[in-house]
Design a protein around this motif. Structure first.
Motif, mmCIF file in Angstrom:
data_model
loop_
_atom_site.group_PDB
_atom_site.id
_atom_site.type_symbol
_atom_site.label_atom_id
_atom_site.label_comp_id
_atom_site.label_asym_id
_atom_site.label_seq_id
_atom_site.Cartn_x
_atom_site.Cartn_y
_atom_site.Cartn_z
ATOM 1 N N GLU A 24 -21.124 -1.963 6.669
ATOM 2 C CA GLU A 24 -22.120 -0.898 6.689
ATOM 3 C C GLU A 24 -23.330 -1.279 5.832
ATOM 4 N N THR B 199 -4.968 0.761 -1.637
ATOM 5 C CA THR B 199 -4.977 1.794 -0.602
ATOM 6 C C THR B 199 -6.365 2.437 -0.514
ATOM 7 N N LEU B 200 -6.943 2.739 -1.648
ATOM 8 C CA LEU B 200 -8.288 3.306 -1.652
ATOM 9 C C LEU B 200 -9.269 2.340 -0.998
ATOM 10 N N HIS B 201 -9.054 1.077 -1.280
ATOM 11 C CA HIS B 201 -9.954 0.056 -0.730
ATOM 12 C C HIS B 201 -9.863 0.019 0.794
ATOM 13 N N GLU B 202 -8.639 0.085 1.301
ATOM 14 C CA GLU B 202 -8.458 0.044 2.751
ATOM 15 C C GLU B 202 -9.201 1.165 3.455
ATOM 16 N N HIS B 203 -9.336 2.263 2.755
ATOM 17 C CA HIS B 203 -10.045 3.395 3.342
ATOM 18 C C HIS B 203 -11.533 3.354 3.003
ATOM 19 N N GLY B 204 -11.951 2.316 2.330
ATOM 20 C CA GLY B 204 -13.366 2.139 2.058
ATOM 21 C C GLY B 204 -13.896 3.002 0.926
ATOM 22 N N LEU B 205 -12.988 3.659 0.219
ATOM 23 C CA LEU B 205 -13.452 4.554 -0.845
ATOM 24 C C LEU B 205 -13.781 3.806 -2.122
ATOM 25 N N VAL B 206 -13.153 2.663 -2.316
ATOM 26 C CA VAL B 206 -13.564 1.839 -3.443
ATOM 27 C C VAL B 206 -13.917 0.451 -2.927
ATOM 28 N N TYR B 207 -14.739 -0.212 -3.677
ATOM 29 C CA TYR B 207 -15.254 -1.515 -3.273
ATOM 30 C C TYR B 207 -15.026 -2.474 -4.433
ATOM 31 N N MET C 145 0.836 -1.223 0.000
ATOM 32 C CA MET C 145 0.000 0.000 0.000
ATOM 33 C C MET C 145 0.859 1.257 0.000
ATOM 34 N N SER C 146 0.269 2.291 -0.453
ATOM 35 C CA SER C 146 1.027 3.525 -0.635
ATOM 36 C C SER C 146 0.943 4.440 0.593
ATOM 37 N N ARG D 194 -17.961 4.052 2.144
ATOM 38 C CA ARG D 194 -17.413 5.070 3.017
ATOM 39 C C ARG D 194 -17.562 6.474 2.436
ATOM 40 N N GLU E 85 -22.308 -3.396 2.652
ATOM 41 C CA GLU E 85 -20.957 -3.328 2.100
ATOM 42 C C GLU E 85 -19.950 -3.184 3.221
ATOM 43 N N GLU E 86 -19.224 -4.234 3.464
ATOM 44 C CA GLU E 86 -18.112 -4.214 4.399
ATOM 45 C C GLU E 86 -18.436 -3.532 5.725
ATOM 46 N N GLY F 241 -16.907 3.108 -3.107
ATOM 47 C CA GLY F 241 -17.304 2.394 -1.902
ATOM 48 C C GLY F 241 -18.238 3.165 -0.996
ATOM 49 N N LEU G 168 -5.545 10.089 2.471
ATOM 50 C CA LEU G 168 -6.918 9.638 2.675
ATOM 51 C C LEU G 168 -7.315 9.687 4.145
ATOM 52 N N ARG H 127 -1.814 -1.187 -6.516
ATOM 53 C CA ARG H 127 -1.481 -0.714 -5.174
ATOM 54 C C ARG H 127 -2.274 0.522 -4.789
ATOM 55 N N LEU H 128 -2.512 1.386 -5.749
ATOM 56 C CA LEU H 128 -3.332 2.555 -5.456
ATOM 57 C C LEU H 128 -4.748 2.119 -5.074
ATOM 58 N N VAL I 202 -0.536 8.084 -0.200
ATOM 59 C CA VAL I 202 -1.981 8.067 -0.404
ATOM 60 C C VAL I 202 -2.689 7.747 0.908
#
Lengths: 257, 257
Positions: free
Chosen positions: A104, B42-50, A1-2, B62, A101-102, B60, A9, B38-39, A5
């Motif tokens: 929520e 990272t977005l996924h970890e923050h719930g922004l993409v699913y 992971m980055s 979030r 979704e995850e 996502g 975020l 990888r991007l 970013v």
DNA sequence: CAGCTACGTTGCATGCATTGCAACACTCAT
DNA sequence: ATGAGTGTTGCAATGCATGCAACGTAGCTG
């Protein structure tokens, strides 16, 4: 992971709590001010954060636009919508559509009641997951392990005396929902409001969404609302059929939207 | 600005158009697949993409939660809300509150009509900026240069024959709104719906928000709606007063970090 | 008004984190 | 089976993000 970013975020939920200035952001990120500045600038360029007149940062308008756009592109929503309005035409009550979704559950569509009643729910708003009828159906379909994990991690606010009080009670609710294939919320969120819900399933039989009809006691009693159950289930099944492609738009050219 | 973050954030509007797989994302970003992966992670970890079942990515949950939370923390919204409901109690029609932010106007609050009529507007949804009464007021207050710049860049869809057709007409509308201190939309967005709007001003006199009352012809004529103008202006002024007021209601439990 | 503090901002050298590559793992058609 | 299409991982090179220090500015306070 980055890392970069990741840091950037992390700013978003931080700003969701309320506006913050550069120093506060830098502190909470644990980075130098100049670093925070550059991250914020990048976020700003993409419209995700906004710099208000007092120079403090808060979340930006683009966020709403993105969320809105994303929601409208959900295919389940598109397929379901005409069915929801038709159900609303038939019974007049508020109709909701929700997905999981995850961790929520959130409403992705709503058709307002024809009666002059206000309900506190909003598209995009996270659902009161421990009590909402749609949430029970969505969680009930998770694999055993995940279901329990989620149930343990939840909080169980007592919105009313009839709210689900704790994890065991919640898991029992889920079990019941899973067995009978539908669920209710009888005054568990707001004292005077009842809901009855049914699941929407994909081709593999898994629950992909749930829909409900809600009405306040003053309009119809809980028992009366339950008489709508067959209609709600039929509607949910119709959506399921269309979504899983089994009944590819049976009405020839009638309800294209 | 940060290249990595910039790339990551560019993914969001891309996914807003619809779900996409790894290859598509990498192509449109102009980076290697592994980088895109990888991007996205990272977005996924923050719930922004699913990541949906077919492995494609979409925005996502979030994101919705963030947008929702941000909206509810807008202090102007908090202050205005009781005034809006009171206005709705008095006249029964749909009441909107909107703000301007870097080229976009969006609704941040809404109190539904007591009449059984549905209006196609939604909190968080961008406003039809060229015709909405609230948009006219918000843009009218911008500095001359910015106002013209924005007006030039807009598109002017003809929702109805009465929609604002082009930039000069729009600028004229803004001028009028600025002079008279209120604005209308008479069937410019939807044929049968009229609105009357008034501005909310901060301590420095600048317009920070705008509110409107909307009603369809079938309930009240445009002339009848206009009789509500004094009430709407009084409400907006009341909000302005409280917002710019020296003693805004003390926020409980808010400590500076 | 001077001097102070607190804040946002910029240029620059260092070195870490990001990148693209290539090889691997996997699924699905043919 | 075999191949083409995916998504995924380890690794080396260097581009890029980082923290520092210095500057600019605004707002207090003596």
């Amino acid at each position: 992971m980055s890392q970069t970013v990741d840091r950037a975020l992390s700013i978003l939920p931080l700003l969701a709590e309320g506006p913050a200035d550069l120093g506060q952001v830098a502190d909470r990120l644990g980075v130098h001010k100049s670093t925070a500045l550059r991250l914020l600038r990048t976020l700003h360029e993409h419209g995700l954060v906004y710099r208000q007149s007092d120079q403090r940062y808060r979340l930006g308008a683009r966020l709403f636009a993105l969320a809105q756009e994303a929601m409208e592109n959900l295919d389940i929503r598109e397929i379901a919508h005409p069915h929801l309005t038709r159900l609303n035409d038939a019974c007049g009550h508020t109709v909701h559509l929700a997905v999981y979704e995850e961790g929520e559950v959130l409403y992705i569509d709503k058709v307002d009641s024809r009666y002059p009643v206000r309900m506190y729910s909003r598209i995009g708003k996270p659902v009161a997951i421990t009590v909402a009828a749609v949430a029970k159906l969505l969680l009930a379909d998770l694999p055993e392990a995940e279901r329990r994990a989620v149930a343990e991690k939840l909080e169980y606010p007592m919105y009313t005396p009839r709210s689900t009080p704790n994890a065991p009670a919640f898991l029992a609710e889920l079990e019941k929902a899973r067995e009978q294939g539908w669920a209710t919320d009888l005054g568990g969120h707001e004292e005077s409001i009842n809901c009855v819900a049914a699941p929407v399933r994909g081709a593999d039989g898994r629950v992909v969404a749930a829909m409900s009809v809600s009405a306040p006691n003053v309009v119809v009693s809980a028992d009366e609302l339950l008489t709508l159950l067959p209609l709600v289930r039929r509607t949910a099944d119709a959506i399921s059929g269309e979504y899983s492609g089994r009944n590819p738009v049976t009405n020839p050219g009638r309800d294209t939207v």
